[in-house]
Design an enzyme around this catalytic site. Structure first.
Site, PDB file in Angstrom:
ATOM      1  N   ARG A   1      25.796 145.900  97.106  1.00  0.00           N
ATOM      2  CA  ARG A   1      25.992 144.740  97.954  1.00  0.00           C
ATOM      3  C   ARG A   1      24.624 144.202  98.365  1.00  0.00           C
ATOM      4  O   ARG A   1      23.835 144.926  98.962  1.00  0.00           O
ATOM      5  CB  ARG A   1      26.792 145.188  99.181  1.00  0.00           C
TER       6      ARG A   1
ATOM      7  N   ASP B   1      24.489 156.295 101.451  1.00  0.00           N
ATOM      8  CA  ASP B   1      23.331 157.016 102.012  1.00  0.00           C
ATOM      9  C   ASP B   1      23.756 158.351 102.604  1.00  0.00           C
ATOM     10  O   ASP B   1      23.040 159.348 102.487  1.00  0.00           O
ATOM     11  CB  ASP B   1      22.653 156.167 103.099  1.00  0.00           C
TER      12      ASP B   1
ATOM     13  N   ASP C   1      26.506 153.910 106.474  1.00  0.00           N
ATOM     14  CA  ASP C   1      26.383 153.636 105.037  1.00  0.00           C
ATOM     15  C   ASP C   1      26.876 154.853 104.253  1.00  0.00           C
ATOM     16  O   ASP C   1      26.216 155.901 104.229  1.00  0.00           O
ATOM     17  CB  ASP C   1      24.917 153.325 104.693  1.00  0.00           C
TER      18      ASP C   1
ATOM     19  N   THR D   1      23.078 138.435 101.321  1.00  0.00           N
ATOM     20  CA  THR D   1      24.263 137.587 101.082  1.00  0.00           C
ATOM     21  C   THR D   1      25.570 138.359 101.240  1.00  0.00           C
ATOM     22  O   THR D   1      26.638 137.754 101.352  1.00  0.00           O
ATOM     23  CB  THR D   1      24.235 137.038  99.646  1.00  0.00           C
TER      24      THR D   1
END
Ligand code: PRP
Ligand code: URA
Length: 209
Positions: free
Chosen positions: A104, A203, A200, A108
């Site tokens: 991603r 991660d 995340d 944006t």
């Protein structure tokens, strides 16, 4: 029309609450993601087609039932989806595994494709697309679009945490796809992160931050 299943199993809820904690480290996070994927796989395979088979037990002749219908495939969305594959394979070990690489763009929030390798006969299989997070829905809708372009018709999507925004987008763009959601959270924040979420997922699974 596909269905939306939000998990209500106590073990799934307990394990999701556990990995939301920010002080859970990589090893434990990865292990528990695998356990959640396994439990969700159980729920997402409840209605698979069955056929009758004749069996000779050591004691008698009987009729049992075994899996019928389409063969299965698992397609993780790289990279975080990889964390769900082993848990799924623990229950459906004969499934083939394809990979779709998307990340991603942090500005944006649009998905950028970088890899796609699918089983040669994937259009004949029932495909379970897996990704721990359904946020804006950009990544998962793009991955499912890629599968449909290859002729895949029978698709289920499994995620551990979803935002309402992502569910809405999936329903609008892919109304035929069944959704299996571990927990449905409140909303997205200004950076496209799920609130309360778990941060995340990639991660945290791979220890990259
Ligand atoms: C995360 C996650 C999903 C995506 C969800 O991946 O694993 O793929 O974001 O967000 P969306 O619904 O708004 O598209 P990320 O892009 O961080 O890549 P990674 O798995 O490589 O960390
Ligand atoms: N991707 C993640 O890994 N976490 C989020 O909260 C949103 C997208």
């Amino acid at each position: 029309m596909g269905e939306v299943h939000v998990m209500d199993h106590p073990l799934i809820e307990h394990k999701i609450s556990y990995i939301r904690r920010k002080d859970v480290g990589t090893k434990e996070f990865r292990e528990v993601v695998g356990e959640i994927a396994q439990l969700m796989c159980y729920e997402a395979t409840r209605d698979l087609e069955m056929r009758e088979v004749e069996i000779e037990t050591p004691v008698a002749h009987t009729v049992g039932r075994e899996l019928d219908g389409k063969k299965l495939a698992i397609v993780p969305i790289l990279r975080a989806g990889i964390g769900m594959v082993d848990g799924m394979l623990a229950l459906i070990p004969a499934a083939k595994v394809g990979h779709i690489g998307l990340y991603r763009d942090p500005e944006t929030l649009e998905p950028v494709e970088y890899y796609c390798k699918l089983p040669a006969d994937c259009e004949e299989r029932r495909v379970f697309v897996v990704d721990p997070m359904l946020a804006t829905g950009g990544s998962s809708t793009a991955a499912i679009r890629m599968l449909k372009e290859k002729g895949v018709k029978n698709i289920r999507f499994l995620c551990i945490i979803a935002a309402p925004e992502g569910v809405k987008r999936m329903r609008e763009e892919h109304p035929d796809v069944d959704l299996y959601i571990g927990a449905l959270d409140e909303r997205l924040n200004d950076h496209g992160y799920i609130v309360p979420g778990l941060g995340d997922a990639g991660d945290r699974i791979f220890g990259t931050k």
